[in-house]
Design a protein around this motif. Structure first.
Motif, PDB file in Angstrom:
ATOM      1  N   CYS A 107      75.974  60.036 -73.701  1.00  0.00           N
ATOM      2  CA  CYS A 107      75.843  59.394 -72.369  1.00  0.00           C
ATOM      3  C   CYS A 107      76.764  58.002 -72.512  1.00  0.00           C
ATOM      4  O   CYS A 107      77.318  57.427 -71.395  1.00  0.00           O
ATOM      5  N   GLN A 108      76.428  57.325 -73.440  1.00  0.00           N
ATOM      6  CA  GLN A 108      76.890  55.868 -73.866  1.00  0.00           C
ATOM      7  C   GLN A 108      78.449  55.989 -74.037  1.00  0.00           C
ATOM      8  O   GLN A 108      79.252  55.247 -73.510  1.00  0.00           O
ATOM      9  N   VAL A 109      78.808  57.042 -74.769  1.00  0.00           N
ATOM     10  CA  VAL A 109      80.384  57.105 -74.854  1.00  0.00           C
ATOM     11  C   VAL A 109      81.054  57.412 -73.539  1.00  0.00           C
ATOM     12  O   VAL A 109      82.117  56.873 -73.120  1.00  0.00           O
ATOM     13  N   ALA A 110      80.440  58.548 -72.865  1.00  0.00           N
ATOM     14  CA  ALA A 110      80.985  58.691 -71.421  1.00  0.00           C
ATOM     15  C   ALA A 110      81.189  57.820 -70.505  1.00  0.00           C
ATOM     16  O   ALA A 110      81.986  57.603 -69.862  1.00  0.00           O
ATOM     17  N   CYS A 111      80.087  56.703 -70.393  1.00  0.00           N
ATOM     18  CA  CYS A 111      80.264  55.548 -69.498  1.00  0.00           C
ATOM     19  C   CYS A 111      81.056  54.544 -70.074  1.00  0.00           C
ATOM     20  O   CYS A 111      82.001  53.906 -69.218  1.00  0.00           O
ATOM     21  N   LYS A 112      81.200  54.454 -71.451  1.00  0.00           N
ATOM     22  CA  LYS A 112      82.453  53.603 -71.954  1.00  0.00           C
ATOM     23  C   LYS A 112      83.803  54.173 -71.240  1.00  0.00           C
ATOM     24  O   LYS A 112      84.358  53.356 -70.981  1.00  0.00           O
ATOM     25  N   GLN A 113      83.868  55.494 -71.509  1.00  0.00           N
ATOM     26  CA  GLN A 113      85.410  55.977 -71.182  1.00  0.00           C
ATOM     27  C   GLN A 113      85.389  55.802 -69.633  1.00  0.00           C
ATOM     28  O   GLN A 113      86.593  55.757 -69.204  1.00  0.00           O
ATOM     29  N   TRP A 114      84.481  56.382 -68.735  1.00  0.00           N
ATOM     30  CA  TRP A 114      84.835  56.318 -67.496  1.00  0.00           C
ATOM     31  C   TRP A 114      85.055  54.873 -66.829  1.00  0.00           C
ATOM     32  O   TRP A 114      85.841  54.645 -65.864  1.00  0.00           O
ATOM     33  N   SER A 155      81.816  56.320 -57.351  1.00  0.00           N
ATOM     34  CA  SER A 155      83.039  56.861 -57.167  1.00  0.00           C
ATOM     35  C   SER A 155      82.928  58.514 -57.357  1.00  0.00           C
ATOM     36  O   SER A 155      83.567  59.138 -56.704  1.00  0.00           O
ATOM     37  N   ARG A 156      82.409  58.794 -58.581  1.00  0.00           N
ATOM     38  CA  ARG A 156      82.241  60.351 -59.007  1.00  0.00           C
ATOM     39  C   ARG A 156      81.300  61.096 -58.036  1.00  0.00           C
ATOM     40  O   ARG A 156      81.632  62.318 -57.510  1.00  0.00           O
ATOM     41  N   ILE A 157      80.195  60.397 -57.527  1.00  0.00           N
ATOM     42  CA  ILE A 157      79.351  60.926 -56.669  1.00  0.00           C
ATOM     43  C   ILE A 157      79.796  61.325 -55.436  1.00  0.00           C
ATOM     44  O   ILE A 157      79.740  62.142 -54.628  1.00  0.00           O
ATOM     45  N   LYS A 158      80.500  60.185 -54.796  1.00  0.00           N
ATOM     46  CA  LYS A 158      81.318  60.469 -53.614  1.00  0.00           C
ATOM     47  C   LYS A 158      82.271  61.832 -53.428  1.00  0.00           C
ATOM     48  O   LYS A 158      82.401  62.301 -52.571  1.00  0.00           O
ATOM     49  N   ASP A 159      82.664  62.147 -54.620  1.00  0.00           N
ATOM     50  CA  ASP A 159      83.542  63.133 -54.732  1.00  0.00           C
ATOM     51  C   ASP A 159      83.010  64.508 -55.242  1.00  0.00           C
ATOM     52  O   ASP A 159      83.656  65.443 -55.694  1.00  0.00           O
ATOM     53  N   GLY A 160      81.590  64.282 -55.316  1.00  0.00           N
ATOM     54  CA  GLY A 160      80.888  65.538 -55.538  1.00  0.00           C
ATOM     55  C   GLY A 160      80.664  65.859 -56.954  1.00  0.00           C
ATOM     56  O   GLY A 160      80.240  67.115 -57.282  1.00  0.00           O
ATOM     57  N   LEU A 161      80.947  64.677 -57.936  1.00  0.00           N
ATOM     58  CA  LEU A 161      80.857  65.153 -59.105  1.00  0.00           C
ATOM     59  C   LEU A 161      79.436  64.525 -59.743  1.00  0.00           C
ATOM     60  O   LEU A 161      78.848  63.583 -59.242  1.00  0.00           O
ATOM     61  N   LEU A 162      79.086  64.882 -60.851  1.00  0.00           N
ATOM     62  CA  LEU A 162      78.054  64.383 -61.717  1.00  0.00           C
ATOM     63  C   LEU A 162      78.207  62.850 -62.168  1.00  0.00           C
ATOM     64  O   LEU A 162      79.709  62.758 -62.444  1.00  0.00           O
ATOM     65  N   ALA A 187      69.076  66.012 -72.143  1.00  0.00           N
ATOM     66  CA  ALA A 187      68.073  65.186 -71.647  1.00  0.00           C
ATOM     67  C   ALA A 187      67.975  64.512 -70.149  1.00  0.00           C
ATOM     68  O   ALA A 187      67.033  64.490 -69.724  1.00  0.00           O
ATOM     69  N   ILE A 188      69.193  64.552 -69.456  1.00  0.00           N
ATOM     70  CA  ILE A 188      69.392  63.939 -68.359  1.00  0.00           C
ATOM     71  C   ILE A 188      69.629  65.077 -67.286  1.00  0.00           C
ATOM     72  O   ILE A 188      70.535  65.795 -67.274  1.00  0.00           O
ATOM     73  N   THR A 189      68.942  65.145 -66.327  1.00  0.00           N
ATOM     74  CA  THR A 189      69.185  65.924 -65.162  1.00  0.00           C
ATOM     75  C   THR A 189      69.308  65.072 -63.679  1.00  0.00           C
ATOM     76  O   THR A 189      68.884  64.046 -63.742  1.00  0.00           O
ATOM     77  N   TYR A 190      70.183  65.594 -63.250  1.00  0.00           N
ATOM     78  CA  TYR A 190      70.499  64.637 -61.948  1.00  0.00           C
ATOM     79  C   TYR A 190      70.515  65.455 -60.707  1.00  0.00           C
ATOM     80  O   TYR A 190      71.118  66.637 -60.641  1.00  0.00           O
ATOM     81  N   GLY A 191      69.863  64.876 -59.692  1.00  0.00           N
ATOM     82  CA  GLY A 191      69.956  65.688 -58.305  1.00  0.00           C
ATOM     83  C   GLY A 191      69.122  65.011 -57.368  1.00  0.00           C
ATOM     84  O   GLY A 191      68.976  63.620 -57.502  1.00  0.00           O
ATOM     85  N   LYS A 192      68.859  65.466 -56.119  1.00  0.00           N
ATOM     86  CA  LYS A 192      68.095  64.800 -55.093  1.00  0.00           C
ATOM     87  C   LYS A 192      66.700  64.300 -55.713  1.00  0.00           C
ATOM     88  O   LYS A 192      65.953  65.014 -56.605  1.00  0.00           O
ATOM     89  N   ARG A 193      66.146  63.054 -55.295  1.00  0.00           N
ATOM     90  CA  ARG A 193      65.149  62.558 -55.605  1.00  0.00           C
ATOM     91  C   ARG A 193      63.865  63.560 -55.553  1.00  0.00           C
ATOM     92  O   ARG A 193      62.808  63.513 -56.444  1.00  0.00           O
TER      93      ARG A 193
END
Length: 275
Positions: free
Chosen positions: A26-33, A149-156, A166-172
């Motif tokens: 997650c840390q690496v992906a954040c840096k890259q994006w 910007s990713r969420i607006k395009d329908g991406l995680l 460990a990370i799940t993403y969806g509606k609250r």
């Protein structure tokens, strides 16, 4: 700013610390994006060393670890530190120019063009998330954007996409239901609490843990939305000071805007010369 009526439908992170292996994907992906550079952490090495040592202008999220004893054994707990994306964010409530915005999708985003550099947001945030770009001549405030910007395009979000476990993403509403399901199914495994469910009036980041959150260094904050404290305090400030502060903020904004426009033009000219 009031809590959106559709908060239950906003994008939310469910971070299960019992499933985190500290792989730092997650840390690496954040840096890259976000195109963030690596940090030189040599100075911080030593006892209690964390890599990186803190969130900063170059690090929007990081994996923290905490060692503890359980049933006579030494254990480690890992968890992802990031912006909590509060339902009713204090940073947005104190910003005099509306540089912070709580989006309908969930993330709290920042508009650098409006920012005047007052740093009230840094003081107001109960989680200590916004950071100042001390390395720049003309700095901005930076933090995790929730990959808006990713969420607006329908991406995680990048971190959720990269995490293997460990990370799940969806509606609250769905993330809360999933967290409660895990607590009910394995009461022997989890500490019976969802961190972020009510903290600061509720957040778009929820945590599950094996041990009490306070033992792991999580911050204990009020359950009341923090903007309610903000307006209660502002009512006690004489109007003349509010007006004066607003005038100074406008002047500062105009001066900073002129400098930033000049710098951006110089950067564009430099790129043209390089081409």
């Amino acid at each position: 700013m009031s809590i959106p009526k559709d908060a239950s439908q906003q994008g939310t992170f469910l971070i299960d610390m019992t499933r985190c292996t500290a792989c730092r994907a997650c840390q690496v992906a954040c840096k890259q994006w976000n195109q963030l550079p690596a940090e030189d952490t040599t100075f911080f090495q030593g006892e209690g060393y964390q890599n990186p040592p803190n969130m900063s202008e170059f690090t929007f999220t990081r994996i923290k670890f905490r060692d503890y004893q359980r049933h006579g054994y030494n254990e480690f707990a890992f968890y992802k530190e990031m912006c909590m994306h509060c339902l009713d964010p204090a940073c947005a409530s104190v910003c005099p120019v509306g540089a912070f915005i709580k989006t309908p999708e969930g993330p709290v985003i920042y508009d650098a063009k409006r920012c005047i550099g007052c740093r009230f947001c840094m003081v107001a945030c109960p989680f200590g998330v916004p950071k100042y770009q001390w390395s720049r001549v003309f700095p901005y405030v930076v933090k995790c954007t929730g990959c808006y910007s990713r969420i607006k395009d329908g991406l995680l979000p990048a971190c959720a996409k990269a995490c293997p476990s460990a990370i799940t993403y969806g509606k609250r509403v769905d993330m809360i239901a999933e967290a409660k399901r895990r607590l009910a199914e394995r009461p022997d495994k989890y500490f019976n609490r969802i961190y972020g469910l009510e903290e600061a009036g509720g957040t778009s980041v929820l945590y599950l843990s094996e041990v009490p959150f306070m033992e792991l260094g999580f911050k204990q904050v009020t359950r009341r939305p923090l903007p309610s404290y903000t307006w209660a305090a502002l009512r006690l400030v004489p109007g003349v000071f509010v007006t004066m502060g607003g005038s100074l903020a406008l002047i500062s904004w105009l001066m900073h805007r002129k400098d930033r426009l000049r710098r951006e033009q110089e950067e564009r000219n430099a790129r043209k010369e390089d081409q």
